[in-house]
Design an enzyme around this catalytic site. Structure first.
Site, PDB file in Angstrom:
ATOM      1  CG  HIS A 121     -26.647  -9.711 -11.223  1.00 50.21           C
ATOM      2  ND1 HIS A 121     -26.150 -10.807 -11.636  1.00 50.21           N
ATOM      3  CD2 HIS A 121     -25.393  -9.343 -11.643  1.00 50.21           C
ATOM      4  CE1 HIS A 121     -26.152 -11.026 -12.760  1.00 50.21           C
ATOM      5  NE2 HIS A 121     -24.845 -10.028 -13.173  1.00 50.21           N
ATOM      6  CB  SER A 193     -20.997 -20.932 -18.744  1.00 46.26           C
ATOM      7  OG  SER A 193     -21.850 -19.532 -19.165  1.00 46.26           O
TER       8      SER A 193
END
Ligand SMILES: [Zn+2]
Length: 240
Positions: A121, A193
């Site tokens: 990112h 997650s």
């Protein structure tokens, strides 16, 4: 020591091509708050949700508001690497760890000494002039003013090298991450997650022996893993 931590230690000792894939949970242990958390402060100060403010359209149309949020919420300059960052950098120095793939933009892996880091990112430490492409470090953005940062050479707007919502990932970073993951004998996934793109897609390239998942909560990949540890990353990495 806990049986799982012993197994973790033993896998690390036997591995010579480790890749670490990390999410936000790696940085929260350094005290970096999740900008998505809907605290009272945020509700009072901003008229839009973080995902809207940190979008390409918003950056273009409401640049001043974008930077007000960005400067307040994404300034990670004062934070220091934690034990997980430090141990990963040591493993790289020992030649055991070949790459880190991270969703974080805070530069803490590099601050700990890691060299081969694929920042999916982007990074708040890199900024570019939108016109002449001149490079700037983080200080020009994170000053004490409310001003929009502009290029000292040509006066045009500076944009962080951070992947905003609506923007695609950098091809070179993605292919580098895929290559590292597909060559690894051990993949450690921590602090994520695995529900968010591209994390779930990238770990499918792993063909090695040991998939280790370290996360406080269960993930849908738990049954695929060699070892699942529902513990804090700090506790796990302190054990090696
Ligand atoms: Zn410029």
């Amino acid at each position: 020591m806990d049986e799982k931590l012993l197994e973790f230690k033993s896998i690390i000792e036997q591995s010579n091509n480790i890749v670490f894939f990390g999410g936000a949970g790696v940085s929260t242990e350094s005290g970096i708050p999740d900008f998505r958390s809907k605290d009272g402060l945020y509700n009072q100060k901003y008229d839009y949700p973080p995902e809207t403010i940190l979008s390409h359209t918003f950056f273009v149309n409401k640049t001043k508001e974008f930077y007000r949020f960005y400067k307040e919420k994404l300034n990670a300059l004062k934070y220091e690497p934690n034990i997980t960052h430090i141990k990963l950098a040591e493993l790289e120095k020992q030649g055991k760890l070949k790459a880190i793939v991270t969703q974080n933009i805070d530069n803490l892996h590099q601050k700990a000494g890691s060299k081969n880091v694929f920042e999916l990112h982007g990074s708040i430490y890199r900024n570019y002039c939108t016109y002449c492409k001149a490079f700037y470090g983080p200080e020009i953005v994170f000053d004490d003013s409310d001003d929009v940062p502009v290029c000292t050479k040509c006066g045009h707007l500076i944009k962080p090298d951070v992947v905003l919502y609506e923007e695609g990932l950098d091809d070179e970073v993605v292919s580098g991450a895929i290559e590292a993951i597909s060559n690894a004998d051990t993949l450690i996934v921590g602090g994520t997650s695995l529900t968010v793109y591209p994390a779930s897609g990238l770990i499918r390239y792993f063909k090695g022996n040991n998939l280790i998942l370290i996360n406080r909560d269960s993930t849908s990949y738990d049954n695929m893993a060699t070892l699942v540890i529902h513990e804090s990353l700090g506790k796990v990495f302190s054990s090696i």
